[in-house]
Motif scaffolding. Structure first.
Motif, PDB file in Angstrom:
ATOM      1  N   SER A 120       0.809  -1.213   0.000  1.00  0.00           N
ATOM      2  CA  SER A 120       0.000   0.000   0.000  1.00  0.00           C
ATOM      3  C   SER A 120       0.844   1.266   0.000  1.00  0.00           C
ATOM      4  CB  SER A 120      -0.971   0.010   1.174  1.00  0.00           C
ATOM      5  OG  SER A 120      -0.294   0.302   2.367  1.00  0.00           O
ATOM      6  N   ILE A 121       2.069   1.151   0.494  1.00  0.00           N
ATOM      7  CA  ILE A 121       2.916   2.334   0.479  1.00  0.00           C
ATOM      8  C   ILE A 121       3.270   2.735  -0.946  1.00  0.00           C
ATOM      9  CG2 ILE A 121       5.290   3.087   0.873  1.00  0.00           C
ATOM     10  CD1 ILE A 121       4.988   1.782   3.618  1.00  0.00           C
ATOM     11  N   LEU A 122       3.602   1.733  -1.732  1.00  0.00           N
ATOM     12  CA  LEU A 122       3.880   2.014  -3.131  1.00  0.00           C
ATOM     13  C   LEU A 122       2.650   2.634  -3.769  1.00  0.00           C
ATOM     14  CD1 LEU A 122       5.926  -1.126  -4.115  1.00  0.00           C
ATOM     15  CD2 LEU A 122       6.741   1.217  -3.855  1.00  0.00           C
ATOM     16  N   GLY A 123       1.500   2.045  -3.454  1.00  0.00           N
ATOM     17  CA  GLY A 123       0.242   2.565  -3.976  1.00  0.00           C
ATOM     18  C   GLY A 123       0.043   4.010  -3.557  1.00  0.00           C
ATOM     19  N   ASP A 124       0.268   4.262  -2.261  1.00  0.00           N
ATOM     20  CA  ASP A 124       0.084   5.610  -1.728  1.00  0.00           C
ATOM     21  C   ASP A 124       0.997   6.608  -2.416  1.00  0.00           C
ATOM     22  OD1 ASP A 124      -1.704   4.592  -0.076  1.00  0.00           O
ATOM     23  OD2 ASP A 124      -0.603   4.917   1.786  1.00  0.00           O
ATOM     24  N   LYS A 125       2.223   6.187  -2.608  1.00  0.00           N
ATOM     25  CA  LYS A 125       3.200   7.090  -3.215  1.00  0.00           C
ATOM     26  C   LYS A 125       2.739   7.508  -4.597  1.00  0.00           C
ATOM     27  CE  LYS A 125       7.597   7.203  -1.182  1.00  0.00           C
ATOM     28  NZ  LYS A 125       9.039   6.928  -1.278  1.00  0.00           N
ATOM     29  N   THR A 126       2.193   6.545  -5.337  1.00  0.00           N
ATOM     30  CA  THR A 126       1.712   6.853  -6.671  1.00  0.00           C
ATOM     31  C   THR A 126       0.514   7.787  -6.581  1.00  0.00           C
ATOM     32  OG1 THR A 126       2.228   4.552  -7.061  1.00  0.00           O
ATOM     33  CG2 THR A 126       1.235   5.761  -8.880  1.00  0.00           C
ATOM     34  N   ARG A 127      -0.405   7.448  -5.658  1.00  0.00           N
ATOM     35  CA  ARG A 127      -1.616   8.258  -5.545  1.00  0.00           C
ATOM     36  C   ARG A 127      -1.312   9.679  -5.048  1.00  0.00           C
ATOM     37  NH1 ARG A 127      -3.952   3.538  -3.800  1.00  0.00           N
ATOM     38  NH2 ARG A 127      -4.013   4.100  -1.603  1.00  0.00           N
ATOM     39  N   MET A 128      -0.275   9.817  -4.211  1.00  0.00           N
ATOM     40  CA  MET A 128       0.038  11.150  -3.683  1.00  0.00           C
ATOM     41  C   MET A 128       1.096  11.851  -4.519  1.00  0.00           C
ATOM     42  SD  MET A 128       0.034  10.834   0.439  1.00  0.00           S
ATOM     43  CE  MET A 128      -1.050   9.717   1.338  1.00  0.00           C
ATOM     44  N   GLU A 129       1.186  11.449  -5.789  1.00  0.00           N
ATOM     45  CA  GLU A 129       2.237  11.940  -6.677  1.00  0.00           C
ATOM     46  C   GLU A 129       2.336  13.461  -6.725  1.00  0.00           C
ATOM     47  OE1 GLU A 129       1.769  10.457 -10.661  1.00  0.00           O
ATOM     48  OE2 GLU A 129       3.590   9.269 -10.404  1.00  0.00           O
ATOM     49  N   LYS A 130       1.185  14.093  -6.861  1.00  0.00           N
ATOM     50  CA  LYS A 130       1.155  15.539  -7.025  1.00  0.00           C
ATOM     51  C   LYS A 130       1.685  16.223  -5.764  1.00  0.00           C
ATOM     52  CE  LYS A 130      -2.041  18.946  -8.727  1.00  0.00           C
ATOM     53  NZ  LYS A 130      -3.465  19.325  -8.625  1.00  0.00           N
ATOM     54  N   LEU A 131       1.182  15.760  -4.618  1.00  0.00           N
ATOM     55  CA  LEU A 131       1.616  16.339  -3.343  1.00  0.00           C
ATOM     56  C   LEU A 131       3.104  16.069  -3.113  1.00  0.00           C
ATOM     57  CD1 LEU A 131       0.570  17.875  -0.854  1.00  0.00           C
ATOM     58  CD2 LEU A 131       0.154  15.663   0.235  1.00  0.00           C
ATOM     59  N   ALA A 132       3.513  14.839  -3.458  1.00  0.00           N
ATOM     60  CA  ALA A 132       4.909  14.447  -3.237  1.00  0.00           C
ATOM     61  C   ALA A 132       5.869  15.341  -4.035  1.00  0.00           C
ATOM     62  CB  ALA A 132       5.104  12.979  -3.608  1.00  0.00           C
ATOM     63  N   GLY A 133       5.401  15.851  -5.162  1.00  0.00           N
ATOM     64  CA  GLY A 133       6.249  16.674  -6.005  1.00  0.00           C
ATOM     65  C   GLY A 133       6.339  18.124  -5.543  1.00  0.00           C
ATOM     66  N   ASN A 134       5.471  18.487  -4.592  1.00  0.00           N
ATOM     67  CA  ASN A 134       5.453  19.880  -4.135  1.00  0.00           C
ATOM     68  C   ASN A 134       6.569  20.157  -3.139  1.00  0.00           C
ATOM     69  OD1 ASN A 134       4.633  22.291  -2.542  1.00  0.00           O
ATOM     70  ND2 ASN A 134       2.864  22.186  -3.919  1.00  0.00           N
ATOM     71  N   LYS A 135       7.251  21.287  -3.296  1.00  0.00           N
ATOM     72  CA  LYS A 135       8.404  21.522  -2.413  1.00  0.00           C
ATOM     73  C   LYS A 135       8.012  21.909  -0.982  1.00  0.00           C
ATOM     74  CE  LYS A 135       9.715  26.260  -3.848  1.00  0.00           C
ATOM     75  NZ  LYS A 135       8.366  26.713  -4.084  1.00  0.00           N
ATOM     76  N   ARG A 136       6.734  22.223  -0.759  1.00  0.00           N
ATOM     77  CA  ARG A 136       6.310  22.490   0.609  1.00  0.00           C
ATOM     78  C   ARG A 136       5.725  21.243   1.281  1.00  0.00           C
ATOM     79  NH1 ARG A 136       4.922  27.880  -1.010  1.00  0.00           N
ATOM     80  NH2 ARG A 136       2.811  27.240  -1.500  1.00  0.00           N
ATOM     81  N   ALA A 137       5.820  20.111   0.587  1.00  0.00           N
ATOM     82  CA  ALA A 137       5.288  18.871   1.172  1.00  0.00           C
ATOM     83  C   ALA A 137       6.394  17.837   1.349  1.00  0.00           C
ATOM     84  CB  ALA A 137       4.191  18.309   0.285  1.00  0.00           C
ATOM     85  N   PHE A 138       6.192  16.972   2.316  1.00  0.00           N
ATOM     86  CA  PHE A 138       7.165  15.916   2.608  1.00  0.00           C
ATOM     87  C   PHE A 138       6.359  14.660   2.936  1.00  0.00           C
ATOM     88  CE2 PHE A 138       9.636  13.569   5.836  1.00  0.00           C
ATOM     89  CZ  PHE A 138      10.845  13.380   5.166  1.00  0.00           C
ATOM     90  N   ILE A 139       6.588  13.590   2.185  1.00  0.00           N
ATOM     91  CA  ILE A 139       5.821  12.365   2.427  1.00  0.00           C
ATOM     92  C   ILE A 139       6.753  11.254   2.859  1.00  0.00           C
ATOM     93  CG2 ILE A 139       4.294  10.634   1.401  1.00  0.00           C
ATOM     94  CD1 ILE A 139       3.173  12.795  -0.357  1.00  0.00           C
ATOM     95  N   ARG A 140       6.423  10.638   3.960  1.00  0.00           N
ATOM     96  CA  ARG A 140       7.282   9.585   4.499  1.00  0.00           C
ATOM     97  C   ARG A 140       6.439   8.358   4.778  1.00  0.00           C
ATOM     98  NH1 ARG A 140      12.872   8.630   5.665  1.00  0.00           N
ATOM     99  NH2 ARG A 140      12.815   6.783   7.000  1.00  0.00           N
ATOM    100  N   PRO A 141       6.712   7.249   4.084  1.00  0.00           N
ATOM    101  CA  PRO A 141       5.934   6.037   4.349  1.00  0.00           C
ATOM    102  C   PRO A 141       6.231   5.504   5.752  1.00  0.00           C
ATOM    103  CG  PRO A 141       7.678   5.591   2.767  1.00  0.00           C
ATOM    104  CD  PRO A 141       7.764   7.047   3.096  1.00  0.00           C
ATOM    105  N   SER A 142       5.390   4.581   6.198  1.00  0.00           N
ATOM    106  CA  SER A 142       5.537   4.068   7.563  1.00  0.00           C
ATOM    107  C   SER A 142       6.736   3.142   7.682  1.00  0.00           C
ATOM    108  CB  SER A 142       4.288   3.324   7.978  1.00  0.00           C
ATOM    109  OG  SER A 142       4.189   2.142   7.241  1.00  0.00           O
ATOM    110  N   PRO A 143       7.354   3.135   8.864  1.00  0.00           N
ATOM    111  CA  PRO A 143       8.435   2.184   9.103  1.00  0.00           C
ATOM    112  C   PRO A 143       7.856   0.769   9.087  1.00  0.00           C
ATOM    113  CG  PRO A 143       7.824   3.300  11.140  1.00  0.00           C
ATOM    114  CD  PRO A 143       7.024   3.918  10.042  1.00  0.00           C
ATOM    115  N   THR A 144       8.500  -0.126   8.401  1.00  0.00           N
ATOM    116  CA  THR A 144       7.929  -1.468   8.311  1.00  0.00           C
ATOM    117  C   THR A 144       8.726  -2.457   9.149  1.00  0.00           C
ATOM    118  OG1 THR A 144       9.254  -1.825   6.364  1.00  0.00           O
ATOM    119  CG2 THR A 144       6.971  -1.199   6.015  1.00  0.00           C
ATOM    120  N   GLY A 145       8.156  -3.642   9.280  1.00  0.00           N
ATOM    121  CA  GLY A 145       8.882  -4.736   9.917  1.00  0.00           C
ATOM    122  C   GLY A 145       9.173  -4.521  11.382  1.00  0.00           C
ATOM    123  N   SER A 146       8.285  -3.831  12.081  1.00  0.00           N
ATOM    124  CA  SER A 146       8.512  -3.615  13.499  1.00  0.00           C
ATOM    125  C   SER A 146       7.198  -3.816  14.240  1.00  0.00           C
ATOM    126  CB  SER A 146       9.041  -2.207  13.706  1.00  0.00           C
ATOM    127  OG  SER A 146       9.367  -2.004  15.049  1.00  0.00           O
TER     128      SER A 146
END
Lengths: 333, 333
Positions: free
Chosen positions: B100-126
């Motif tokens: 779902s993180i990969l999915g999210d990254k694709t879906r949040m593409e526009k926001l992710a490209g904005n210089k006032r935004a920062f997207i960080r997926p969740s830490p996994t395997g913990s």
């Protein structure tokens, strides 16, 4: 000094349904002396094969909703139908409860005098973790003594609901008609814990209000998701004065039992509760050792406010406390 | 091998708003190496005076409710109005989240490209305890880097909601119109945690349904008790497609902020959250030491099922485990 018995004496007394020995066994479990706790732990282990046959019901509601009168009438109805009933109370706010226990005892006079009933006020002067564990032990001791129904009363404010929810089969919420103000006393989240809601004091002039409240709550609860038990909490109206609705309440609980025993939830829930009891005990004991450690205590007292104010990172303090604990535990050798 | 920097390098990088250094600092905090954790702990302590200025918003809802599209549209609206936005995710179910993180990254593409935004997926395997602590650290690092709004996404099932609720200022629940089935995915109790409900995908043919759902939920939520914040959760309708309701959502959050800052709840809630963060860390670290202890582990593995089945008293096992732990900790010396 209070008299102690041997493990065998306690065990035989409890299993034979001797009220005095049952009371003494519960007192033993409530003790804070290490030797008593060790004996109580052995006793619980010994009687464990004789537990599990009762139906465990948690009852909550804000002060003023009439929990004690409800329990008196409901319990009376059950003993009249041939069942034996034990009533326990969980109230970690020891100060307050000292008053209310005396009050409860007076209000439950009739039930208390019945030979098929057993009423035990809550252990006072202890933390919630302790009270909750001791109430579980009291519950098992009552089961081993042969009680058919265990009613566990809790106060409707604070954390005791979560504790009681984690030890009962059915969690009953008592409410009053006329919603609004009365609700403010209930802690958020308790509504969603309920397996059933009873609008109490539904008699006389209150009856019309109670019926309106019933349908409001039915609509509201219907919107909320089902839990793992796949059961939608019914809303009933009842009166301890007219006795109306008391047998409906019992039927609701029976229906819940039938349905969840068929689905397997009843037993899986109890298995889960046993594991959370283990978890609680571990957290409680581990926390006790940790927080009683002199250097940990000193460091925590000194820095807690700094964490609260945002000056010190909780992460740093936690790491320092843990290091102190394990280092000096080794040095103690 | 991943490159490490000095405490000063991380600190200067984060405080200057350097995205790369911020990412690296979060990665450091997510590490499971003891040396990384010590450095991360020091870093959090160093940047602590520069935290606390953002508004922290938790966003939950069942899969399919459109959390990612909502966050993309809502975040876009915020950056368009000049705010900087960081998006974090909490998802302890590492297996699922990888997809779902990969999915999210694709879906949040526009926001992710904005210089006032920062997207960080969740830490996994913990574990959840770990993820929750690391998300708090990531949140503080983002604040120190100067972000105005932190959006923390959680999955709407499992225990992650309680964890997120305990670290944010405002907890937003996304729902779909047509109630019934969609609700079944939501865990019981989450409804009562919400500070606001948004009925998402309220557009086109869905709009009439959404309006009906809005008034049903308003009635239901009205019956439920107010929390310590004395705030009754509003129900709004919104669409990420038409952008309707997004600014209302922001206004609702602003109103909540104003009201609770005036009442003092805003700050007292944050103070309480800091203490629960300390508590979580202590429980997590203490539990880790305890459960990693070879003899404890062995004894627990052997007897857990017996507790679950009701053969062994949780009390007895807890006492034995604790004794084993402390005895052999001393013997290790």
């Amino acid at each position: 000094m209070r008299k102690r018995f041997t493990l065998q004496e306690y065990k035989i007394g409890v299993l034979s349904g001797d009220r005095t020995k049952l009371s003494q066994a519960i007192t033993l479990a409530e003790s804070s002396l290490e030797s008593d706790l060790a004996l109580a732990s052995d006793l619980v282990q010994e009687i464990l094969p004789h537990t599990g046959k009762s139906i465990r019901i948690g009852i909550t509601g804000v002060p003023g909703v009439g929990k004690s009168t409800f329990i008196e009438s409901f319990g009376q109805m059950l003993v009249d139908s041939g069942k034996s009933v034990a009533v326990l109370a969980v109230d970690p706010s020891s100060q307050k409860s000292k008053g209310s226990i005396l009050g409860d005892k007076t209000r439950m006079e009739k039930l208390a005098g019945n030979k098929r009933a057993f009423i035990r006020p809550s252990p006072t002067g202890s933390t919630l973790g302790g009270v909750s564990s001791k109430t579980r032990e009291a519950m098992l001791l009552c089961e081993a003594a042969g009680f058919d129904v265990i009613l566990i009363e809790t106060v409707g404010v604070g954390q005791s609901e979560t504790a009681v929810k984690s030890m009962v089969d059915f969690f009953l919420l008592l409410m009053l008609a006329g919603a609004g103000d009365e609700l403010q006393g209930i802690k958020k989240g308790i509504m969603e814990m309920a397996d059933g809601v009873v609008i109490h004091k539904s008699d006389g002039d209150n009856l019309a209000n109670a019926k309106r409240a019933k349908s409001s709550y039915e609509n509201a609860l219907h919107l909320f998701p089902l839990g793992d038990n796949k059961w939608s909490a019914p809303v009933l109206i009842a009166s301890s004065l007219t006795k109306d609705g008391l047998s409906n309440t019992w039927e609701m609980i029976q229906k819940y039992k039938d349905q969840t025993q068929r689905s397997g939830f009843w037993e899986s829930n109890r298995a889960k509760q046993r594991l959370s009891w283990l978890d609680e005990n571990l957290q409680f004991l581990l926390g006790k050792f940790f927080l009683d450690h002199p250097q940990v205590k000193k460091m925590l007292t000194k820095n807690r406010t700094r964490v609260e104010n945002g000056e010190l990172s909780p992460l740093s303090l936690a790491r320092d406390l843990i290091t102190t604990f394990f280092q000096s535990n080794q040095n103690h050798k």
